[in-house]
Design a protein around this motif. Sequence first.
Motif, short mmCIF file in Angstrom:
data_model
loop_
_atom_site.label_atom_id
_atom_site.label_comp_id
_atom_site.label_asym_id
_atom_site.label_seq_id
_atom_site.Cartn_x
_atom_site.Cartn_y
_atom_site.Cartn_z
N ASP A 180 0.82 -1.22 0.00
CA ASP A 180 0.00 0.00 0.00
C ASP A 180 0.85 1.27 0.00
O ASP A 180 0.44 2.30 -0.54
N HIS A 214 -11.08 -7.27 -1.27
CA HIS A 214 -11.29 -6.47 -2.49
C HIS A 214 -12.34 -7.07 -3.43
O HIS A 214 -12.46 -8.29 -3.52
N HIS A 270 -0.16 -4.05 -6.84
CA HIS A 270 -1.13 -5.04 -6.35
C HIS A 270 -1.42 -6.21 -7.28
O HIS A 270 -2.42 -6.91 -7.08
N ASP A 316 -5.87 -8.71 1.09
CA ASP A 316 -6.58 -7.87 0.12
C ASP A 316 -7.47 -8.73 -0.78
O ASP A 316 -8.58 -8.32 -1.14
N HIS A 370 -0.11 -9.17 2.71
CA HIS A 370 -0.98 -8.05 2.33
C HIS A 370 -1.86 -8.42 1.14
O HIS A 370 -3.05 -8.14 1.12
ZN LIG Z 1 -3.62 -3.06 -0.52
#
Ligand SMILES: [Zn+2]
Length: 235
Positions: free
Chosen positions: A32, A125, A67, A121, A117
């Motif tokens: 991030d 997400h 990402h 996510d 992470h």
């Molecule tokens: Zn993230």
Amino acid sequence: MFVGHYSVAFACRTERNKIPLWVLFVAVQFLDYIWATLVLLGIEKLRVIKGFTAGSMLDSYFHPYSHSLITAVIWSVVAAFVSRTVCSRHPFDSAQGRLNHYSKSTPLIIGLAVFSHWILDLVAHPRDLPIYDNAAKVGFGLWNYRDPEFALEIALLAGGIALYLTRNAMPAIRKGAVIAFGIALFIVQIGDTYVPRTPLSDKATAMGVWIFYTLFVIVAFAIEKIGRRGQTNAA
Ligand SMILES: [Zn+2]
């Protein structure tokens, strides 16, 4: 996923590996940090839309460098190598006046913390996480279900903090501070999930990420200093 990421940081720190908590706080949000930086530079793209999902306003429609699965693996390996270099260059801890106790597994732990992470996510997400480049997007979309997503964040955080408290020796005053920090993160998550607010611009959101995440890193750094003198004398 927001404060849930920190559960991994708390869970990774043990008396044996002695990886500073603040380092793990950077590691679990490393992707991030890259994302926010690239959004500020106009390289990755973000729309902030009220009600985009029930639990988040972020429409990250272009973030292939921070990402995607492939780049997440690459960044994790990079972080592992950086931590290996830092550990080997600083074998002596000047603050404690003795050899560092960084175990050989430190780079692996850092790498896995960075990669965690992407996994967390993936759960939260909507389908905006590319496998490679900007293609083959995945995401389980728990953000579409506000209460379960919130519950997962808090359950993860509580579990991580419980592990941290049981696997690390510390004075009672620091224990209290860690619990207070956990409560503060809980309140931050309530604000993020439930308090309605007007969407900020993409750049302001990215700036907010930098500011808040860094604030948490500073608290994580400070918290491990609490009662340290007393602890060193007792040891
Ligand atoms: Zn993230």
